[in-house]
Enzyme design. Structure first.
Site, PDB file in Angstrom:
ATOM      1  N   ASP A 169       0.874  -1.177   0.000  1.00 38.66           N
ATOM      2  CA  ASP A 169       0.000   0.000   0.000  1.00 38.66           C
ATOM      3  C   ASP A 169       0.908   1.223   0.000  1.00 38.66           C
ATOM      4  OD1 ASP A 169      -1.697   2.179   0.634  1.00 38.66           O
ATOM      5  OD2 ASP A 169      -3.101   0.845   1.663  1.00 38.66           O
ATOM      6  N   ARG A 230     -13.026  -4.765  -5.982  1.00 42.56           N
ATOM      7  CA  ARG A 230     -13.752  -4.286  -7.146  1.00 42.56           C
ATOM      8  C   ARG A 230     -13.430  -5.110  -8.373  1.00 42.56           C
ATOM      9  NH1 ARG A 230     -16.985  -2.814  -4.734  1.00 42.56           N
ATOM     10  NH2 ARG A 230     -18.056  -0.836  -4.530  1.00 42.56           N
ATOM     11  N   ASP A 254     -15.697 -12.038  -5.638  1.00 43.21           N
ATOM     12  CA  ASP A 254     -17.015 -11.536  -5.218  1.00 43.21           C
ATOM     13  C   ASP A 254     -17.481 -10.424  -6.148  1.00 43.21           C
ATOM     14  OD1 ASP A 254     -19.241 -11.273  -3.402  1.00 43.21           O
ATOM     15  OD2 ASP A 254     -18.307  -9.427  -2.658  1.00 43.21           O
ATOM     16  N   GLU A 259     -21.173  -6.315 -13.778  1.00 43.75           N
ATOM     17  CA  GLU A 259     -22.118  -6.979 -12.871  1.00 43.75           C
ATOM     18  C   GLU A 259     -23.542  -6.665 -13.291  1.00 43.75           C
ATOM     19  OE1 GLU A 259     -21.098  -5.961  -8.818  1.00 43.75           O
ATOM     20  OE2 GLU A 259     -19.064  -6.730  -9.066  1.00 43.75           O
ATOM     21  N   HIS A 278     -21.313 -10.473  -5.470  1.00 46.72           N
ATOM     22  CA  HIS A 278     -21.074  -9.202  -4.776  1.00 46.72           C
ATOM     23  C   HIS A 278     -21.764  -9.186  -3.407  1.00 46.72           C
ATOM     24  CE1 HIS A 278     -19.999  -4.722  -5.605  1.00 46.72           C
ATOM     25  NE2 HIS A 278     -19.966  -4.973  -4.307  1.00 46.72           N
ATOM     26  N   LEU A 279     -21.308 -10.119  -2.555  1.00 46.38           N
ATOM     27  CA  LEU A 279     -21.970 -10.290  -1.255  1.00 46.38           C
ATOM     28  C   LEU A 279     -21.179  -9.697  -0.093  1.00 46.38           C
ATOM     29  CD1 LEU A 279     -23.261 -13.995  -1.450  1.00 46.38           C
ATOM     30  CD2 LEU A 279     -24.545 -11.876  -1.753  1.00 46.38           C
TER      31      LEU A 279
HETATM   32  N1  LIG Z   1     -17.355  -6.650  -2.024  1.00 45.79           N
HETATM   33  C1  LIG Z   1     -18.018  -5.755  -1.366  1.00 45.79           C
HETATM   34  O1  LIG Z   1     -19.222  -5.871  -1.188  1.00 45.79           O
HETATM   35  C2  LIG Z   1     -17.319  -4.598  -0.789  1.00 45.79           C
HETATM   36  C3  LIG Z   1     -16.232  -4.046  -1.434  1.00 45.79           C
HETATM   37  N2  LIG Z   1     -15.601  -2.960  -0.898  1.00 45.79           N
HETATM   38  C4  LIG Z   1     -14.442  -2.436  -1.606  1.00 45.79           C
HETATM   39  O2  LIG Z   1     -13.271  -2.733  -0.862  1.00 45.79           O
HETATM   40  C5  LIG Z   1     -12.242  -1.815  -1.201  1.00 45.79           C
HETATM   41  C6  LIG Z   1     -11.493  -1.338   0.041  1.00 45.79           C
HETATM   42  O3  LIG Z   1     -12.376  -0.662   0.932  1.00 45.79           O
HETATM   43  P1  LIG Z   1     -11.850   0.037   2.284  1.00 45.79           P
HETATM   44  O4  LIG Z   1     -10.852  -0.816   2.946  1.00 45.79           O
HETATM   45  O5  LIG Z   1     -13.055   0.430   3.027  1.00 45.79           O
HETATM   46  O6  LIG Z   1     -11.167   1.325   1.681  1.00 45.79           O
HETATM   47  P2  LIG Z   1      -9.966   2.185   2.318  1.00 45.79           P
HETATM   48  O7  LIG Z   1      -9.999   3.465   1.617  1.00 45.79           O
HETATM   49  O8  LIG Z   1     -10.048   2.167   3.798  1.00 45.79           O
HETATM   50  O9  LIG Z   1      -8.669   1.375   1.885  1.00 45.79           O
HETATM   51  C7  LIG Z   1      -8.192   1.324   0.583  1.00 45.79           C
HETATM   52  C8  LIG Z   1      -6.682   1.249   0.655  1.00 45.79           C
HETATM   53  O10 LIG Z   1      -6.181   1.076  -0.655  1.00 45.79           O
HETATM   54  C9  LIG Z   1      -4.980   1.822  -0.745  1.00 45.79           C
HETATM   55  N3  LIG Z   1      -4.686   2.079  -2.145  1.00 45.79           N
HETATM   56  C10 LIG Z   1      -5.218   3.022  -2.965  1.00 45.79           C
HETATM   57  N4  LIG Z   1      -4.669   2.938  -4.193  1.00 45.79           N
HETATM   58  C11 LIG Z   1      -3.776   1.919  -4.132  1.00 45.79           C
HETATM   59  C12 LIG Z   1      -2.896   1.348  -5.075  1.00 45.79           C
HETATM   60  N5  LIG Z   1      -2.824   1.817  -6.335  1.00 45.79           N
HETATM   61  N6  LIG Z   1      -2.131   0.313  -4.686  1.00 45.79           N
HETATM   62  C13 LIG Z   1      -2.216  -0.160  -3.421  1.00 45.79           C
HETATM   63  N7  LIG Z   1      -2.995   0.354  -2.473  1.00 45.79           N
HETATM   64  C14 LIG Z   1      -3.782   1.372  -2.835  1.00 45.79           C
HETATM   65  C15 LIG Z   1      -5.239   3.062   0.057  1.00 45.79           C
HETATM   66  O11 LIG Z   1      -4.034   3.656   0.501  1.00 45.79           O
HETATM   67  C16 LIG Z   1      -6.040   2.521   1.224  1.00 45.79           C
HETATM   68  O12 LIG Z   1      -5.204   2.217   2.330  1.00 45.79           O
HETATM   69  C17 LIG Z   1     -12.937  -0.710  -1.996  1.00 45.79           C
HETATM   70  O13 LIG Z   1     -12.716  -0.943  -3.371  1.00 45.79           O
HETATM   71  C18 LIG Z   1     -14.384  -0.929  -1.710  1.00 45.79           C
HETATM   72  O14 LIG Z   1     -15.199  -0.432  -2.711  1.00 45.79           O
HETATM   73  C19 LIG Z   1     -16.001  -2.398   0.266  1.00 45.79           C
HETATM   74  C20 LIG Z   1     -17.083  -2.896   0.946  1.00 45.79           C
HETATM   75  C21 LIG Z   1     -17.836  -4.028   0.455  1.00 45.79           C
HETATM   76  O1  LIG Z   2     -19.538  -0.855  -0.166  1.00 46.08           O
HETATM   77  C1  LIG Z   2     -19.050  -1.284  -1.216  1.00 46.08           C
HETATM   78  O2  LIG Z   2     -18.081  -0.782  -1.793  1.00 46.08           O
HETATM   79  C2  LIG Z   2     -19.659  -2.457  -1.840  1.00 46.08           C
HETATM   80  O3  LIG Z   2     -19.125  -2.940  -2.799  1.00 46.08           O
HETATM   81  C3  LIG Z   2     -20.933  -2.980  -1.337  1.00 46.08           C
HETATM   82  O4  LIG Z   2     -21.826  -3.042  -2.410  1.00 46.08           O
HETATM   83  P1  LIG Z   2     -23.406  -3.218  -2.154  1.00 46.08           P
HETATM   84  O5  LIG Z   2     -23.863  -2.060  -1.331  1.00 46.08           O
HETATM   85  O6  LIG Z   2     -23.582  -4.499  -1.407  1.00 46.08           O
HETATM   86  O7  LIG Z   2     -24.037  -3.235  -3.492  1.00 46.08           O
END
Ligand SMILES: NC(=O)C1=CN([C@@H]2O[C@H](COP(=O)(O)OP(=O)(O)OC[C@H]3O[C@@H](n4cnc5c(N)ncnc54)[C@H](O)[C@@H]3O)[C@@H](O)[C@H]2O)C=CC1
Ligand SMILES: O=C(O)C(=O)COP(=O)(O)O
Length: 526
Positions: A169, A230, A254, A259, A278-279
């Site tokens: 990171d 993502r 996921d 999607e 996407h859960l």
């Molecule tokens: N599958 C799902 O349902 C969910 C997916 N997500 C996704 O999870 C990901 C992370 O979320 P959080 O931890 O809350 O975000 P966050 O903002 O707390 O952490 C993201 C980290 O990625 C780092 N970063 C940014 N660009 C980078 C790069 N080029 N190389 C390496 N590191 C880099 C940042 O410095 C930061 O520490 C997001 O893409 C979010 O959309 C979040 C919630 C649910």
């Molecule tokens: O919070 C995020 O970044 C997610 O990917 C969660 O997506 P959702 O609200 O479950 O459609």
């Protein structure tokens, strides 16, 4: 009453909060054309990852103030288009952290023990123990890409499972990584050494296709990759190819580039690949958290209050904002005044933070000053979200300076605007932390409270001039509420500030400039 459109399924707890202040229409799965048709009716939108809020939708919106994303990722919102239109975009940065981290961990363990396929085989009446000999995660190396909120929680739990953690990171310090028990390394190192790789980064132009054929070729042939961040960070075709050819051990996804997942080579793969729809955020707890978090912000913005997690209002953090509020009001007022005094096109704005103000984060004050400056030209179209962009697009060169030694008031703000019609400056301060005082105009010292209708003159300080202005205003039936003259030397150049009870009628400004000794006259309406 305001109207909110809820376009994706969100928890009822959020709907209840919104219903306190607005009419809430829950209408999910709308096709883009239908969204474009109905969006002009709405003041706010609440979405998750399913609705794509495109530039076309944003451009069709005529009264939209806020887009609330009940989750983290805002990559399905055209944030620059929203910013340009002055629409606040908010999310819930922490509401689903645990849910997403636990899903990634569940994926890692399921992948190691082939749980999804083993489960299906038993349900299909088989009992095949030899087929599902897995691997332990204990003492294995986990590579965490993105050590933010979710990545940190994954690392903490994985550490407790006995894993060694490498992290990549570029935006976090080695100390922070160390606190979490991780070793911060470069990406190639992580690719080479990891037995498991889990992605927790946003999708950006830099991270798109980060895991492509070239990256996959650097990894161990046994590596298992988890993506609960993502879609589009992994090249799905290259991944499917690598699994098929045995170049990597497996993958659990996921999220997908498109999607819902359509035609895909991934579907044909066996027990080495797990796909979920996407859960990551789909737990009861996370859905309540994000719905409340975002609904509260939409409610606040509709009530004219600031949002706590706006992704497109730079520098305005809730705690700082509360303390700064009176100064923001001051900045907006004198920005508005200096804009009207300068008139015409403005090319340059110098914002000087003086006294105590020189010690604070100037960004919010700068934005408020620009909002005031542009409010004559843009009226209600300009706000804290788009003020900086609008200023940039108009070619206004903004310079921030600081002078802690200027201590006539505890903190004061000096704005100097230069434009097609000349150069003007206004200084303002707060009296008793709340009341705004204008303390200088074009460097002439005054001490006036700004009022709704004001008249300023630049004139020669000489007997009779005040009387002449007074009778001229009287002849137009304009009542003077207060008057003050500021001058540097007796009988030299001076400024007169007159507060009026009524707006100045058309044509009178011209008459005022004809009075001998008056060099210029301006009206300002706040
Ligand atoms: N599958 C799902 O349902 C969910 C997916 N997500 C996704 O999870 C990901 C992370 O979320 P959080 O931890 O809350 O975000 P966050 O903002 O707390 O952490 C993201 C980290 O990625 C780092 N970063 C940014 N660009 C980078 C790069 N080029 N190389 C390496 N590191 C880099 C940042 O410095 C930061 O520490 C997001 O893409 C979010 O959309 C979040 C919630 C649910
Ligand atoms: O919070 C995020 O970044 C997610 O990917 C969660 O997506 P959702 O609200 O479950 O459609």
């Amino acid at each position: 009453m305001s109207k909110v459109l809820v376009c994706d399924p969100v928890d009822q707890a959020g709907i209840e909060i919104l219903s306190q202040v607005a009419q809430v229409d829950v209408n999910t799965g709308l096709p883009p054309a239908e969204l474009i048709r109905i969006i002009p009716e709405y003041d706010a939108m609440m979405i998750r990852s399913e609705t794509r809020v495109t530039k076309e939708i944003i451009e069709a919106a005529t009264q939209l103030k806020i887009i609330g994303r009940a989750g983290v990722g805002v990559d399905n919102v055209d944030v620059p288009a929203a910013t340009r239109k002055g629409i606040v975009v908010v999310n819930s940065p922490e509401g689903n952290t645990i849910a997403a981290a636990e899903h990634a961990l569940a994926m890692m363990l399921s992948l190691s023990r082939y749980i999804p396929e083993a489960n299906q085989s038993v349900k299909n009446s088989q009992w095949n123990r030899k087929e599902y000999i897995g691997a332990e995660v204990y003492k294995k190396t986990l590579g965490v890409v993105g050590l933010g909120k979710i990545g940190s929680h994954v690392a903490t739990v994985a550490k407790a499972l006995g894993m060694k953690i490498l992290a990549y990171d570029p935006f976090i310090s080695a100390e922070r990584a160390e606190q979490l028990g991780c070793k911060l390394v470069d990406l190639d190192w992580l690719f080479r050494e990891a037995d498991y790789i889990t992605l927790h980064i946003p999708k950006t132009p830099e991270t798109a296709n980060l895991i492509n054929a070239e990256a996959l070729a650097k990894m161990k042939p046994t590596v298992r990759i988890v993506n609960c961040a993502r879609g589009g960070i992994i090249d799905e075709d290259a991944l499917a190819e690598a699994v098929k050819a045995g170049k990597i051990g497996g993958a659990a996804l996921d999220v997908f580039a498109k999607e819902p997942l359509g035609e895909s080579n991934l579907r044909a793969l066996g027990k080495e690949v797990i796909l979920t729809p996407h859960l990551g955020a789909s737990t009861a707890e996370a859905q309540v958290n994000v719905a409340i978090d975002v609904a509260e912000q939409i409610r606040d913005v509709l009530l004219g209050l600031p949002a706590r997690s706006a992704v497109n209002i730079p520098g305005l953090y809730p705690d700082a904002l509360e303390k700064l509020k009176p100064y923001l009001q001051l900045a907006e007022t004198i920005g508005n005044m200096v804009g009207q005094l300068a008139g015409g096109r403005i090319d340059y704005l110098n914002i000087r933070l003086q006294g105590d103000l020189a010690e604070i984060d100037g960004k919010p004050i700068l934005i408020a000053s620009l909002k005031g400056l542009l409010s004559q030209a843009l009226r209600e179209r300009v706000n804290y979200v788009n003020a900086s962009i609008e200023a940039k697009e108009r070619g206004i060169h903004v310079v921030e300076t600081r002078d802690a030694t200027m201590r006539d008031y505890s903190g004061s703000l000096h704005l100097l605007a230069k434009g097609s019609l000349g150069e003007h400056s206004v200084t303002g301060a707060l009296l008793g932390d709340q009341e705004i005082r204008i303390t200088s105009i074009d460097d002439f010292p005054v001490n006036v409270a700004p009022t709704q209708h004001m008249l300023f003159t630049l004139h020669r300080d000489m007997p009779g001039i005040i009387g002449k202005i007074g009778s001229l205003l009287g002849s137009f039936n304009v009542n003077i509420a207060s008057m003050q003259v500021g001058r540097k030397i007796v009988r030299g150049d001076a400024v007169m500030v007159i507060s009026l009870d009524d707006p100045l009628p058309e044509g009178i400004l011209n008459e005022i400039t004809k009075v001998p000794g008056i060099t210029n006259a301006y009206t300002v309406s706040l």
